[in-house]
Write a protein that holds these residues in place. Sequence first.
Motif, PDB file in Angstrom:
ATOM      1  N   THR A 124      -9.655  -3.344   3.747  1.00 13.06           N
ATOM      2  CA  THR A 124      -8.874  -3.428   2.508  1.00 13.06           C
ATOM      3  C   THR A 124      -9.019  -2.163   1.656  1.00 13.06           C
ATOM      4  N   TRP A 142      -6.868  -8.587  14.192  1.00 16.02           N
ATOM      5  CA  TRP A 142      -5.591  -7.903  13.924  1.00 16.02           C
ATOM      6  C   TRP A 142      -5.768  -6.434  13.558  1.00 16.02           C
ATOM      7  N   TYR A 143      -7.028  -5.998  13.445  1.00 13.70           N
ATOM      8  CA  TYR A 143      -7.292  -4.591  13.114  1.00 13.70           C
ATOM      9  C   TYR A 143      -8.046  -3.932  14.264  1.00 13.70           C
ATOM     10  N   ARG A 185       1.566  -6.073  -0.903  1.00 10.72           N
ATOM     11  CA  ARG A 185       1.641  -5.848  -2.358  1.00 10.72           C
ATOM     12  C   ARG A 185       2.912  -5.083  -2.716  1.00 10.72           C
ATOM     13  N   PRO A 202      -0.660  -5.706   6.543  1.00  9.97           N
ATOM     14  CA  PRO A 202      -1.737  -5.151   5.721  1.00  9.97           C
ATOM     15  C   PRO A 202      -1.531  -5.507   4.247  1.00  9.97           C
ATOM     16  N   ALA A 203      -2.639  -5.658   3.543  1.00 10.06           N
ATOM     17  CA  ALA A 203      -2.576  -6.087   2.138  1.00 10.06           C
ATOM     18  C   ALA A 203      -1.728  -5.142   1.291  1.00 10.06           C
ATOM     19  N   ILE A 211       0.115  -7.237  17.428  1.00  6.89           N
ATOM     20  CA  ILE A 211       0.679  -8.471  16.860  1.00  6.89           C
ATOM     21  C   ILE A 211       2.103  -8.696  17.371  1.00  6.89           C
ATOM     22  N   HIS A 219      -0.166  -3.281  14.425  1.00  2.00           N
ATOM     23  CA  HIS A 219       1.175  -3.869  14.421  1.00  2.00           C
ATOM     24  C   HIS A 219       1.663  -4.157  15.837  1.00  2.00           C
ATOM     25  N   PHE A 234      -4.361  -1.536  10.854  1.00  2.00           N
ATOM     26  CA  PHE A 234      -3.665  -2.770  11.232  1.00  2.00           C
ATOM     27  C   PHE A 234      -2.913  -2.534  12.544  1.00  2.00           C
ATOM     28  N   LEU A 288      -0.229 -16.824  14.207  1.00  2.00           N
ATOM     29  CA  LEU A 288       0.898 -16.137  14.860  1.00  2.00           C
ATOM     30  C   LEU A 288       2.122 -17.051  14.948  1.00  2.00           C
ATOM     31  N   MET A 310       0.680 -11.777   8.070  1.00  2.00           N
ATOM     32  CA  MET A 310       0.142 -10.887   9.098  1.00  2.00           C
ATOM     33  C   MET A 310       0.625  -9.446   8.913  1.00  2.00           C
ATOM     34  N   LYS A 369     -15.348 -11.144   8.661  1.00  2.00           N
ATOM     35  CA  LYS A 369     -13.952 -10.959   9.093  1.00  2.00           C
ATOM     36  C   LYS A 369     -13.120 -10.273   8.002  1.00  2.00           C
TER      37      LYS A 369
END
Lengths: 323, 726
Positions: free
Chosen positions: A171, A194-195, B609, B604-605, A205, A202, A200, A256, B602, A187
Amino acid sequence: MPPKRSAPAKVSAAATKRKRTEGSTSAASTNNNSADDQSELQARFIALLSQPEHQKGITNSTLKAHFGSDYTNLVPIINELTRSSKLTMSKMNTGGTAEVSFSLITEEEATKLEGLDAPSKMVYRVIESSGDKGIWTVDVRAQANIPQGTLTKIFKQLETRRLIKPIKAVTAKTKKLYMLYDLTPAKEITGGPWYSEYEFDHEFIAELRNFILMCVRRMNGGHGTGNGVTLKQIADKMTQANVSRVKLTLEEVQQLVQTLAFDYLIEQRGVTEEGEALFVAARKVTTMSEFGWWDVLDPDFHFRRVRFEDGVVLSPHEPHHHS
Amino acid sequence: MPNAFGGFLHISPLSNLSSSTSTPPSPSATLSSNCIRDYFGPIVQTVADCLISKGSLSLSELIHYITSTCVRDWNVERERLVGRLNSTIGNNAYYQGKKVHMNKARGSEGSGFVTEATHVRAALLVLLQHSLVGVSGGGKNREEGGVSRADPTSGQSHYNYTFLVDRARLLMRYPRYVEHVREVVDENAGHIVETLLIHGRMRAEDAVAAVWEVVKQGMEVDADDGEESGKDKPGKSSAVAAASAGDDSNDDEPSMEEIEAFFSNEKAEKTLNNHNKDSVKQQVLKDIVASFRKLTEAGYIEAIKPIATAQEMQDLHLKEKDVDDGINGGEFEIDIDEHGTLVDKKKRKRSKSIDGGKQSKKSKVAPQESGNANDFGGPQCNSDDPAIVALLEPLRKLIPLGSVYRVNTGMCHASLKSMILGRLVQEFYAPQQYANVKSKSKEDDNLLHVGGIVTAALTFAARQEHAPLEQILGLEESEEDKHRRMAEWGAFTPSEIAPYLPADATKAMHSKVGGPIQNLSAMLIRMSQLQYPPIVVQVEDASGHPNGGKFEICTRQLMQRLRDRIIHRILTTRHGLVAARIVSILQVKGHMESDAIAEDAMVPAKEAREILHRLHRDQYVDLFDMHMTKTHNSGTAIYLWHVVDDRLLRAMVNDVHLAILHLRLRRQHEVEVGKDWMDRAKEAGATEENAHEEDQKRYHKFCKGLERLDCALLQLDETLMVLKDL
């Protein structure tokens, strides 16, 4: 934690035993042998701290009340135990006022912290209290109240001794966090499956989503047909096909599947006898909203040159031509 | 040559929009105003804008507001001189008896500047004629029935006019109504609806006559085409003519196809010119009247109280000869001084009312609008075609003499809704590829006609609501019956919807064991078991029910499902798939923090935002700021995102309104700019020597651009219809 307190408990048991055997003669020899008194007092002190109700620490006032006139004799004992990393001091909140409290350290831990000075130990404690979520260096400084220069040295020292390790959270990748060396980050910090390397994933996913979609379609025999498949069946199919490099839990598969449902790509078509949802691939529906040219909402739309896919052009209009 | 870039004006002096680029406070009202200008011109737009901005106004207030805004300061001395000139104008041969007028408005009439009270009143009449204003108020005198009756000569009378914004917006949907009626009823019905939409409201006799003119013109055009093509292909033409002639000789009343065939060749033309012409007309009129009847019974057109009755019209005619103040329709006779302002003190009671002052104000203003007393003349109209009158005579119970009709937009929407939801349910549940592949199971067979059944049930419900037979025929209905009927709107038995089923569904049910009603009942029971989404609910249990059960379509849920899909689609095309997903999550889960949203979506934060803030800017999502301390501290406050469904829908509808407005303005401007191309294209069409290849290319490019805009407008209107009007 109780298992970690096993060593002081042994000490305490030995001291109690000794107390019992020497109980009859101790009164006679008190005035003559001060060294014996000190060791007895130390044994009593350790025995008291080893009691389950004081494992989290015992306050200074409790000690005063317990030892009475002997309290003053505890000072050298406390100093000695602290020096040898067997005792730790902290502040405990009792009835709204902060009071100094003492607690014993396990042998193993004492060995780890042996040789560390008080500030280093304090930093270690602060980091330890953050658990598997880690703590930001700025927060460590605020809590330990240690200057930045000293703190940097302490971090380095603790890292060298493999007591703590630096980590980064997904984050906030610029923030440096510390946590105990032996712990695995939570986590929330790593971002879960997912990371990958704080980024991330993508593609991963998207691949999983496509697989689930294909899976739901095939297992039901097409769009909107069939009786539906359960989450468990989807998860089993994923494991069977080995689509993920990490083992995904049922909750993660559900996450998912939910995104696909929110995107109207799959939909619930019923429930099993056990109450589990059954999913089918969503059918194509005429939504009556084919318009997709939302640039028209821009205030300067009238003055824009508009070019359509097939080369048809609407020329721009000059602003001053409008009234 | 017109100035290509000049003169593009789309607002009136009273518009709530100062320029084309500013965002209107109410896109819906601005769009309605633009529609009014497009269909009725700038002066009517000024009146509509005044009513939009001021709310409900009486005629005198309306005139006062508009003239005070539009009038300019003028030189008193100049005015005196003009007055003097006008007094001596009879002696001056130069002016040929014509009076000199001073321009007292701040701008031109083309820009919507009005200073004449008569113009304002005429514009208001246009709006009344097209049911675009609501009228409230009346006289204080009450008749026996307790109904307030108008007395325009009384100082107590007071009428207020309110502009119906949502109704004005429907002007751009008129072609859709025509097309829909043409599809579900027949070609003539389409012509009738088109004629009524163009005229606002008409007597049945006038509507039939107007449609006959349209059909006749179409036939003549076809005949001309047939003549031309006949010259090129004599063989084919003569063959068709011979076939048509043969048919005609065997049958005194030829069908429409035969009639059209007649006009496509020379022989038919000759026949038309002779004795057969009347029989063809008679047949066409018969078809038109039959279509009119169908429309009335189906509720697509509704009888409304005429603006003026025949007696009132006659009275007004007599009065108009005497009164020439131009303000016959007001509750007072209003004097206007030479400066164009109303002089309140000069108000006086109207004394020329023939029926003792019991006429409504509306009745007094009608002839000014129509300009022809026969338009609403009623039974006394001698100009009515006797053939039409004779055809309508047997239907007088359904279509009373002198009754006035308008298009029932509510029924049009209900009918469109039945088709849209039928298609939606068919797409949800019908077995796929059933046309080619034999269905897999017996259960699938039951769902083959699921869409048709839903359409039939909703059509039945629409008829119950908009065209109950008792009401159409004017039968007495007790209050209790009325309440029961209203309570049962939407509920149906299998036998009630059977007549509305599509032909293939009826055929399929006839061919099964048990008969159509029993099979239909079984199908409805099967449909009531489907829950994702629910289609039908059993209002009364089907087992043992004498009529095979009572059912109701889950219209609200189905509409909600469709609206959700539209909102999702709009969000996807405008903000991307993740934004649409986030809105769906918030709709399901309620208040959430951005990190939790990111986890569920799903993404990223940070991305979540950013999207949330974009959605918040467009008013699609709301932010709930929960303070943990007395003073605001962003560090300790908790920010929760959420979606208010009504607000989301409102924001979406506003965006669609704005998009339509922008596209319409762009189109209007394009047409303004492209006048040159259109003129040149016309010239090129008239004479070959003016044709220029480059010009043609540019003209086609211009036309294609307009086509794109029209297509986009149609798509948006379709979306708006589902989001707001159905």
